[in-house]
Design an enzyme around this catalytic site. Structure first.
Site, PDB file in Angstrom:
ATOM      1  N   CYS A  86       0.828  -0.946   0.339  1.00 25.65           N
ATOM      2  CA  CYS A  86       0.052   0.268   0.207  1.00 25.65           C
ATOM      3  C   CYS A  86       1.103   1.295  -0.144  1.00 25.65           C
ATOM      4  O   CYS A  86       1.830   0.754   0.702  1.00 25.65           O
ATOM      5  CB  CYS A  86      -0.984   0.121   0.920  1.00 25.65           C
ATOM      6  SG  CYS A  86      -2.455  -1.052   1.006  1.00 25.65           S
ATOM      7  N   ARG A 133       4.055  -0.534  -4.456  1.00 24.56           N
ATOM      8  CA  ARG A 133       4.076  -0.773  -3.546  1.00 24.56           C
ATOM      9  C   ARG A 133       2.490  -1.459  -2.666  1.00 24.56           C
ATOM     10  O   ARG A 133       1.941  -2.021  -2.055  1.00 24.56           O
ATOM     11  CB  ARG A 133       3.816   0.244  -2.432  1.00 24.56           C
ATOM     12  CG  ARG A 133       5.076   1.021  -1.814  1.00 24.56           C
ATOM     13  CD  ARG A 133       4.656   1.877  -0.524  1.00 24.56           C
ATOM     14  NE  ARG A 133       4.329   1.508   0.210  1.00 24.56           N
ATOM     15  CZ  ARG A 133       5.897   1.502   0.860  1.00 24.56           C
ATOM     16  NH1 ARG A 133       6.574   1.678   1.045  1.00 24.56           N
ATOM     17  NH2 ARG A 133       5.451   1.067   2.185  1.00 24.56           N
ATOM     18  N   TRP A 175      -2.736  -2.790  -1.713  1.00 17.91           N
ATOM     19  CA  TRP A 175      -2.765  -4.358  -1.676  1.00 17.91           C
ATOM     20  C   TRP A 175      -3.405  -5.450  -1.158  1.00 17.91           C
ATOM     21  O   TRP A 175      -2.877  -4.782   0.078  1.00 17.91           O
ATOM     22  CB  TRP A 175      -1.047  -4.684  -0.736  1.00 17.91           C
ATOM     23  CG  TRP A 175      -0.413  -5.897  -1.573  1.00 17.91           C
ATOM     24  CD1 TRP A 175       0.184  -5.929  -3.028  1.00 17.91           C
ATOM     25  CD2 TRP A 175      -0.659  -7.060  -1.015  1.00 17.91           C
ATOM     26  NE1 TRP A 175      -0.017  -7.448  -3.155  1.00 17.91           N
ATOM     27  CE2 TRP A 175       0.018  -7.727  -1.291  1.00 17.91           C
ATOM     28  CE3 TRP A 175      -0.785  -6.722   0.555  1.00 17.91           C
ATOM     29  CZ2 TRP A 175       0.898  -9.248  -0.662  1.00 17.91           C
ATOM     30  CZ3 TRP A 175      -0.721  -7.941   1.287  1.00 17.91           C
ATOM     31  CH2 TRP A 175       0.294  -9.070   0.683  1.00 17.91           C
ATOM     32  N   ASN A 215      -2.260   2.799   5.866  1.00 16.89           N
ATOM     33  CA  ASN A 215      -1.334   0.940   5.488  1.00 16.89           C
ATOM     34  C   ASN A 215      -0.994   0.607   6.283  1.00 16.89           C
ATOM     35  O   ASN A 215      -0.203   1.488   7.429  1.00 16.89           O
ATOM     36  CB  ASN A 215      -0.292   2.167   4.620  1.00 16.89           C
ATOM     37  CG  ASN A 215       0.928   1.251   4.528  1.00 16.89           C
ATOM     38  OD1 ASN A 215       0.626  -0.447   4.183  1.00 16.89           O
ATOM     39  ND2 ASN A 215       2.728   1.127   3.900  1.00 16.89           N
ATOM     40  N   GLY A 216      -1.003  -0.756   6.513  1.00 19.03           N
ATOM     41  CA  GLY A 216      -0.962  -1.164   7.799  1.00 19.03           C
ATOM     42  C   GLY A 216      -2.211  -2.309   8.160  1.00 19.03           C
ATOM     43  O   GLY A 216      -2.828  -2.379   7.081  1.00 19.03           O
ATOM     44  N   GLU A 263      17.621 -17.927  -6.119  1.00 20.80           N
ATOM     45  CA  GLU A 263      17.914 -16.764  -6.086  1.00 20.80           C
ATOM     46  C   GLU A 263      16.864 -16.748  -7.438  1.00 20.80           C
ATOM     47  O   GLU A 263      16.151 -16.322  -8.140  1.00 20.80           O
ATOM     48  CB  GLU A 263      18.730 -15.658  -5.559  1.00 20.80           C
ATOM     49  CG  GLU A 263      18.186 -14.331  -6.600  1.00 20.80           C
ATOM     50  CD  GLU A 263      17.401 -13.534  -5.195  1.00 20.80           C
ATOM     51  OE1 GLU A 263      16.840 -14.287  -4.925  1.00 20.80           O
ATOM     52  OE2 GLU A 263      17.345 -13.092  -5.999  1.00 20.80           O
ATOM     53  N   LYS A 277      13.328 -15.517  -8.968  1.00 20.53           N
ATOM     54  CA  LYS A 277      13.521 -14.540  -9.945  1.00 20.53           C
ATOM     55  C   LYS A 277      12.312 -14.926 -10.857  1.00 20.53           C
ATOM     56  O   LYS A 277      10.880 -13.922 -11.440  1.00 20.53           O
ATOM     57  CB  LYS A 277      14.506 -13.779 -10.401  1.00 20.53           C
ATOM     58  CG  LYS A 277      15.515 -13.018  -9.635  1.00 20.53           C
ATOM     59  CD  LYS A 277      14.935 -11.794  -9.075  1.00 20.53           C
ATOM     60  CE  LYS A 277      14.231 -12.277  -8.091  1.00 20.53           C
ATOM     61  NZ  LYS A 277      14.833 -11.388  -7.061  1.00 20.53           N
ATOM     62  N   GLU A 298       8.404 -15.116  -9.661  1.00 19.67           N
ATOM     63  CA  GLU A 298       7.803 -14.317  -9.050  1.00 19.67           C
ATOM     64  C   GLU A 298       7.873 -13.374 -10.151  1.00 19.67           C
ATOM     65  O   GLU A 298       6.296 -12.700 -10.384  1.00 19.67           O
ATOM     66  CB  GLU A 298       8.881 -13.202  -8.348  1.00 19.67           C
ATOM     67  CG  GLU A 298       9.740 -12.894  -8.811  1.00 19.67           C
ATOM     68  CD  GLU A 298      10.250 -11.844  -7.311  1.00 19.67           C
ATOM     69  OE1 GLU A 298       9.167 -11.010  -6.312  1.00 19.67           O
ATOM     70  OE2 GLU A 298      11.496 -11.846  -7.171  1.00 19.67           O
ATOM     71  N   HIS A 340      18.530 -37.088  -4.959  1.00 21.79           N
ATOM     72  CA  HIS A 340      17.902 -37.463  -3.303  1.00 21.79           C
ATOM     73  C   HIS A 340      16.681 -37.569  -4.124  1.00 21.79           C
ATOM     74  O   HIS A 340      15.779 -37.305  -3.053  1.00 21.79           O
ATOM     75  CB  HIS A 340      18.339 -37.256  -2.318  1.00 21.79           C
ATOM     76  CG  HIS A 340      19.885 -37.362  -1.956  1.00 21.79           C
ATOM     77  ND1 HIS A 340      19.910 -39.109  -1.237  1.00 21.79           N
ATOM     78  CD2 HIS A 340      20.834 -36.816  -2.070  1.00 21.79           C
ATOM     79  CE1 HIS A 340      21.179 -38.393  -1.490  1.00 21.79           C
ATOM     80  NE2 HIS A 340      21.825 -37.331  -1.745  1.00 21.79           N
ATOM     81  N   LYS A 400       5.423  -4.337  -3.428  1.00 26.09           N
ATOM     82  CA  LYS A 400       7.833  -4.257  -2.898  1.00 26.09           C
ATOM     83  C   LYS A 400       7.166  -3.708  -1.396  1.00 26.09           C
ATOM     84  O   LYS A 400       6.273  -3.509  -1.227  1.00 26.09           O
ATOM     85  CB  LYS A 400       8.475  -3.101  -3.938  1.00 26.09           C
ATOM     86  CG  LYS A 400       9.577  -3.803  -3.351  1.00 26.09           C
ATOM     87  CD  LYS A 400      10.425  -2.625  -4.483  1.00 26.09           C
ATOM     88  CE  LYS A 400      11.822  -2.894  -4.297  1.00 26.09           C
ATOM     89  NZ  LYS A 400      12.146  -4.523  -4.939  1.00 26.09           N
TER      90      LYS A 400
HETATM   91  C1  F6R Z   1      12.331 -10.379  -4.295  1.00 27.14           C
HETATM   92  C2  F6R Z   1      11.555  -9.416  -3.379  1.00 27.14           C
HETATM   93  C3  F6R Z   1      11.100  -9.602  -2.005  1.00 27.14           C
HETATM   94  C4  F6R Z   1      11.989  -9.012  -1.016  1.00 27.14           C
HETATM   95  C5  F6R Z   1      11.545  -9.272   0.197  1.00 27.14           C
HETATM   96  C6  F6R Z   1      12.402  -8.764   1.839  1.00 27.14           C
HETATM   97  O1  F6R Z   1      12.459 -10.098  -5.854  1.00 27.14           O
HETATM   98  O2  F6R Z   1      11.678  -8.482  -3.508  1.00 27.14           O
HETATM   99  O3  F6R Z   1      11.837 -11.317  -1.852  1.00 27.14           O
HETATM  100  O4  F6R Z   1      13.458  -9.295  -0.992  1.00 27.14           O
HETATM  101  O5  F6R Z   1       9.927  -8.737   0.425  1.00 27.14           O
HETATM  102  O6  F6R Z   1      12.455  -7.449   1.115  1.00 27.14           O
HETATM  103  P1  F6R Z   1      13.159  -6.258   1.613  1.00 27.14           P
HETATM  104  O7  F6R Z   1      14.522  -6.262   1.436  1.00 27.14           O
HETATM  105  O8  F6R Z   1      12.261  -4.203   1.657  1.00 27.14           O
HETATM  106  O9  F6R Z   1      12.922  -6.529   3.681  1.00 27.14           O
END
Ligand code: F6R
Length: 616
Positions: free
Chosen positions: A2, A27, A74, A100-101, A489, A493, A496, A512, A611
């Site tokens: 949000c 966000r 969000w 937000n929250g 990772e 990537k 997502e 295994h 994010k």
């Molecule tokens: C993946 C991604 C998320 C963040 C996670 C932690 O691409 O962006 O997995 O890495 O939400 O976010 P931060 O680093 O902001 O605590």
């Protein structure tokens, strides 16, 4: 998670709010809305979907006025509908609120308010807060800025959970209230105007002078000034005004089609920024003054715990290998979400690092607080200056990677690993590393940005391979030792941003169980640079090929041992094992990006993601 933005000043609020929302869209992007005061009337516009939809609505039904609030959502409580979109009004439709929250006790409060005759129009926790404030106002006679603020304060004292809010009242044009607990909120100071936002990126085009709200602070804001009060009744300290160290251009796309691609290409620069001023050739070590620890205190550390979520957790996993190799300190990694509830037995000389790009991730913040509560020294590795984790930790290291807007973390990951390498060098030099070893590590670190540039030059080939495999139903990623986290990772990537199922594994785990999945149309991406486990990875590749599997390998430039075995090969320049993950992850970031683009996914706004996860 949000985004909120508020404005009070002399200009039309709506264009400022919309521009801010566009910058905050990363966000959350389920729905968006705004409310602007015009002649004692709250004009509210809301739309499900992207900010574009709100732009369209406003072009048909414009709003005017110079006091307003807005929100990009969000969803946490309530489906994605126009009724649930913010801003929310109280029962008398006199005030508008964005939030937000998460309010944890909203059900109890909702029942109480329903009994008092209030009919709710949404399923959100936010509307409950709006109505609670509305009732408080009614109890207290004519509305004034002070009585409004006191009503908000009394209501906020009744809620449990987290909030960053902005509120306006129809009878108080030119007046805005902001408050926070647990969710980020920043006040922007302009000339004859003020802004509220959940993130400085929303307002950096208007001002770079900001005040970061602390938890339990509430502010009365007008065009000409602001005053901050404490929600807990404590007398507040002095207000600290910060200067944001990037400009509006840094949060623009420029010539790139997506922020993710821009940020992948920024990595040579972001790595240079992360190491700037931190390499000491004289001491053959790293200089990290922000740790706020003396050499003696650092020398006494017996164990390190690294925690984070998602990509930051993967950086922690790489850091575990680096710290144990260079500094020989027993290190363990924990998902922050697990650490916060776990009763992990830790010796007293344990140093905890909370790793977070945003510095606002709820689980990472809670893990930091829990470790501090237990008396451990807890430091932050954050990108966002002034973020909650940065402020609440006992010290730390900023990544200085520049704003990361793409929802998929890229440049923050490589900067996190670099910071962990600098910490390992510093602590290693206090233990087992000689001066000449320290110098060698420094020169390898300094060589990284140019090597990343070389990897980026292979983008066309990586893109061609991505197009070839873009319709595969599943991807397997394998790596060993330092590159096992890169397998995780690489898979994250891809998942997502392209929604293609993928999983990452230690290479040797193939036999295994995972081997049962091997078949021609399920590609295996194997990170196999020429290092101490290269032969082992080669065996893994052979085992996959023997079962008709397809192999895409990442290996070291000049290595010809995979020629004729792997189906496709991405090369990276040679580097020591402990720094290799910074290079091997780059082709995988590009690979995921090009696959997502090829199959038509919205790379910067992936489904269901946002994010900065500021709720639990
Ligand atoms: C993946 C991604 C998320 C963040 C996670 C932690 O691409 O962006 O997995 O890495 O939400 O976010 P931060 O680093 O902001 O605590």
């Amino acid at each position: 998670m949000c985004g909120i933005i508020g404005y009070v000043g002399k200009n039309e609020a709506a264009p400022i709010l919309l521009e801010g929302l566009r910058r905050l869209e990363y966000r959350g992007y389920d729905s968006a809305g705004l409310a602007v005061l015009d002649g004692g009337i709250i004009q509210r516009r809301r739309r499900v979907g992207r900010i574009e939809n709100l732009y369209e609505l406003l072009s048909v039904e414009p709003v005017h006025g110079s006091t307003g609030i807005s929100h990009t959502r969000w969803a946490t409580h309530g489906a994605v509908t126009e009724e649930n979109a913010h801003p929310h009004l109280d029962a008398s439709e006199s005030l508008a609120l964005v939030h937000n929250g998460v309010l944890e006790n909203y059900r109890e409060l909702r029942t109480e308010l329903s009994r008092a005759g209030i009919n709710f129009r949404s399923q959100t926790d936010t509307e409950v807060l709006a109505c609670l404030i509305g009732l408080e106002i009614q109890k207290n006679g004519p509305i004034t800025p002070e009585s409004f603020r006191l009503a908000v304060e009394r209501s906020l004292r009744r809620v449990k959970g987290t909030f960053g809010i902005a509120v306006i009242h129809c009878k108080l044009p030119g007046f805005l209230i902001g408050a926070r607990r647990g969710s980020p909120l920043v006040l922007g100071i302009g000339s004859g105007e003020h802004f509220l936002a959940s993130d400085v990126t929303a307002i950096v085009g208007h001002t770079r002078e900001v005040v970061y709200f602390k938890d339990n602070e509430i502010a009365e804001i007008t065009a000409e000034g602001f005053e901050i009060f404490s929600l807990t009744g404590s007398t507040g300290g002095s207000v600290e005004i910060h200067s944001v160290d990037f400009d509006a251009e840094a949060v623009e796309l420029g010539p790139y089609p997506h922020f993710m691609l821009k940020e992948i290409y920024e990595q040579p620069t972001s790595l240079r920024e992360t190491m700037r001023g931190r390499l000491s050739h004289e001491e053959a070590s790293a200089k990290l003054g922000g740790l706020n620890m003396s050499n003696a205190e650092l020398r006494a550390i017996e164990r390190i715990v690294l925690c984070g979520c998602g990509t930051a957790f993967h950086a922690a996993l790489v850091g575990e290998y680096i710290l144990e190799t260079l500094a020989q300190i027993p290190t363990e990694c924990e998902y922050a979400s697990e650490l916060r509830y776990r009763n992990l037995p830790l010796p007293k000389d344990t140093l905890v690092f909370a790793i977070s790009q945003s510095g606002e991730t709820a689980d990472t913040l809670a893990a930091l607080r829990e470790c501090k509560r237990k008396g451990h020294r807890a430091l932050g590795i954050c990108n966002n200056v002034g973020s909650t984790i940065a402020r609440e930790s006992d010290g730390g290291v900023y990544m200085h990677a520049g704003p990361e807007i793409g929802v998929a973390a890229t440049k923050s990951f490589t900067s996190q690993i670099l910071v962990l390498s600098l910490i390992a060098l510093l602590m290693g030099r206090m233990r087992n590393l000689s001066h000449s070893q320290g110098l060698e590590i420094l020169s390898e670190i300094e060589a990284l940005p140019e090597k990343v540039e070389l990897v980026l030059e292979n983008s066309d080939y990586i893109s061609a391979v991505a197009k070839k495999f873009a319709r595969a139903p599943y991807f397997l990623f394998f790596g060993r030792q330092f590159n096992y986290p890169i397998a995780l990772e690489g898979a994250l990537k891809l998942k997502e941003i392209s929604y293609i199922p993928a999983s990452g594994h230690p290479s040797a785990e193939l036999k295994h169980g995972i081997i049962a999945l091997i078949k021609e149309n399920i590609p295996s991406v194997i990170i196999a640079p020429e290092d101490s486990v290269f032969e082992k990875n080669l065996n893994t590749i052979e085992e996959i090929k023997a079962r008709n599997g397809t192999v895409i390998a990442v290996t070291t430039e000049g290595c010809d041992r995979l020629n004729g075995i792997a189906d496709e090969i991405f090369f990276v320049p040679p580097a020591p094992e402990y720094l290799m993950p910074i290079l091997t992850v780059i082709p995988l970031q590009l690979f995921a990006y090009h696959i997502a683009v090829e199959i038509g996914c919205d790379v910067d706004k992936p489904r269901n993601l946002a994010k900065s996860v500021t709720v639990e």
